[in-house]
Design a protein around this motif. Structure first.
Motif, mmCIF file in Angstrom:
data_model
loop_
_atom_site.group_PDB
_atom_site.id
_atom_site.type_symbol
_atom_site.label_atom_id
_atom_site.label_comp_id
_atom_site.label_asym_id
_atom_site.label_seq_id
_atom_site.Cartn_x
_atom_site.Cartn_y
_atom_site.Cartn_z
ATOM 1 N N GLY A 1 -14.159 71.075 13.067
ATOM 2 C CA GLY A 1 -13.002 71.653 12.399
ATOM 3 C C GLY A 1 -11.913 72.099 13.356
ATOM 4 O O GLY A 1 -10.728 71.948 13.074
ATOM 5 N N ARG A 2 -12.303 72.645 14.512
ATOM 6 C CA ARG A 2 -11.295 73.107 15.470
ATOM 7 C C ARG A 2 -10.482 71.941 16.033
ATOM 8 O O ARG A 2 -9.378 72.148 16.528
ATOM 9 N N GLU A 3 -11.035 70.742 15.953
ATOM 10 C CA GLU A 3 -10.269 69.582 16.411
ATOM 11 C C GLU A 3 -9.031 69.360 15.546
ATOM 12 O O GLU A 3 -8.071 68.742 15.995
ATOM 13 N N LEU A 4 -9.042 69.886 14.326
ATOM 14 C CA LEU A 4 -7.858 69.782 13.464
ATOM 15 C C LEU A 4 -6.646 70.447 14.113
ATOM 16 O O LEU A 4 -5.510 70.056 13.861
ATOM 17 N N LEU A 5 -6.896 71.445 14.934
ATOM 18 C CA LEU A 5 -5.798 72.154 15.577
ATOM 19 C C LEU A 5 -5.054 71.262 16.561
ATOM 20 O O LEU A 5 -3.894 71.521 16.885
ATOM 21 N N LYS A 6 -5.707 70.185 17.006
ATOM 22 C CA LYS A 6 -5.050 69.231 17.914
ATOM 23 C C LYS A 6 -3.915 68.492 17.219
ATOM 24 O O LYS A 6 -3.050 67.912 17.876
ATOM 25 N N LEU A 7 -3.931 68.498 15.889
ATOM 26 C CA LEU A 7 -2.905 67.792 15.128
ATOM 27 C C LEU A 7 -1.557 68.505 15.140
ATOM 28 O O LEU A 7 -0.546 67.927 14.756
ATOM 29 N N VAL A 8 -1.548 69.777 15.549
ATOM 30 C CA VAL A 8 -0.335 70.596 15.459
ATOM 31 C C VAL A 8 0.155 70.974 16.849
ATOM 32 O O VAL A 8 -0.628 71.373 17.709
ATOM 33 N N SER A 9 1.461 70.881 17.039
ATOM 34 C CA SER A 9 2.052 71.282 18.318
ATOM 35 C C SER A 9 2.837 72.587 18.145
ATOM 36 O O SER A 9 3.249 72.941 17.035
ATOM 37 N N VAL A 10 3.044 73.260 19.238
ATOM 38 C CA VAL A 10 3.859 74.478 19.226
ATOM 39 C C VAL A 10 5.265 74.150 18.743
ATOM 40 O O VAL A 10 5.866 74.902 17.967
ATOM 41 N N THR A 11 5.785 73.008 19.143
ATOM 42 C CA THR A 11 7.124 72.590 18.728
ATOM 43 C C THR A 11 7.226 72.492 17.211
ATOM 44 O O THR A 11 8.215 72.949 16.616
ATOM 45 N N GLU A 12 6.219 71.911 16.577
ATOM 46 C CA GLU A 12 6.244 71.802 15.114
ATOM 47 C C GLU A 12 6.229 73.178 14.445
ATOM 48 O O GLU A 12 6.941 73.404 13.472
ATOM 49 N N VAL A 13 5.434 74.079 14.978
ATOM 50 C CA VAL A 13 5.362 75.428 14.411
ATOM 51 C C VAL A 13 6.682 76.156 14.606
ATOM 52 O O VAL A 13 7.190 76.798 13.676
#
Length: 158
Positions: A35-47
């Motif tokens: 599940g923590r691998e899902l966090l790889k899908l998001v970048s700081v730039t997107e947030v």
């Protein structure tokens, strides 16, 4: 201080929105084993774009998206735990338990998007919390029967 809380909330909401979109639209999400691998899908730039803030503001509050997720998870855990505290100090402990369950359900309903996201990444977190709260409530109610605060134990003859 209130500005800090408000900014963190803004970043949390943006992160939840970005993660929801990524998880729903990404085929990669279904292939990830952890599940923590899902966090790889998001970048700081997107947030930061979703929150309408600059990167420096993001890094004032969080080290990276993993820290952001951990703080969000901690927030929900801490806030949900508050509903299972202090039953023994109430005049009517059973009513306090019933009331706290209702408050917890209301809280989860109000924060369902974030809680669903946290549950997607850490699939057992809330399950374990609920199990522990139920065990605690059962043990507490049993103690009330044993001390005679609720009358005779209706399960004693079973």
């Amino acid at each position: 201080m209130f500005q800090n809380i408000s900014m963190k909330q803004t970043i949390f909401r943006a992160f939840i929105a970005v993660m929801e979109n990524k998880v729903m639209t990404s085929q990669a999400a279904t292939r990830l084993s952890d599940g923590r691998e899902l966090l790889k899908l998001v970048s700081v730039t997107e947030v930061t774009k979703a929150a309408h803030i600059n990167r420096r503001t993001f890094y004032t509050y969080f080290h990276d998206v993993y820290d952001l997720f951990d703080q969000l998870e901690d927030k929900y855990t801490k806030e949900l735990n508050q509903f299972s505290q202090g039953w023994e100090n109430q005049d009517d402990p059973m009513e306090a338990i019933i009331q706290s369950v209702g408050q917890a359900v209301d809280y989860m309903s109000h924060n369902s998007r974030g809680i669903k996201l946290v549950s997607t990444v850490d699939t057992m977190l809330f399950t374990r919390m609920i199990q522990e709260d139920v065990k605690q409530a059962i043990s507490f109610v049993g103690g009330l029967f044993n001390r005679g605060r609720l009358g005779n134990d209706p399960t004693r003859d079973r």
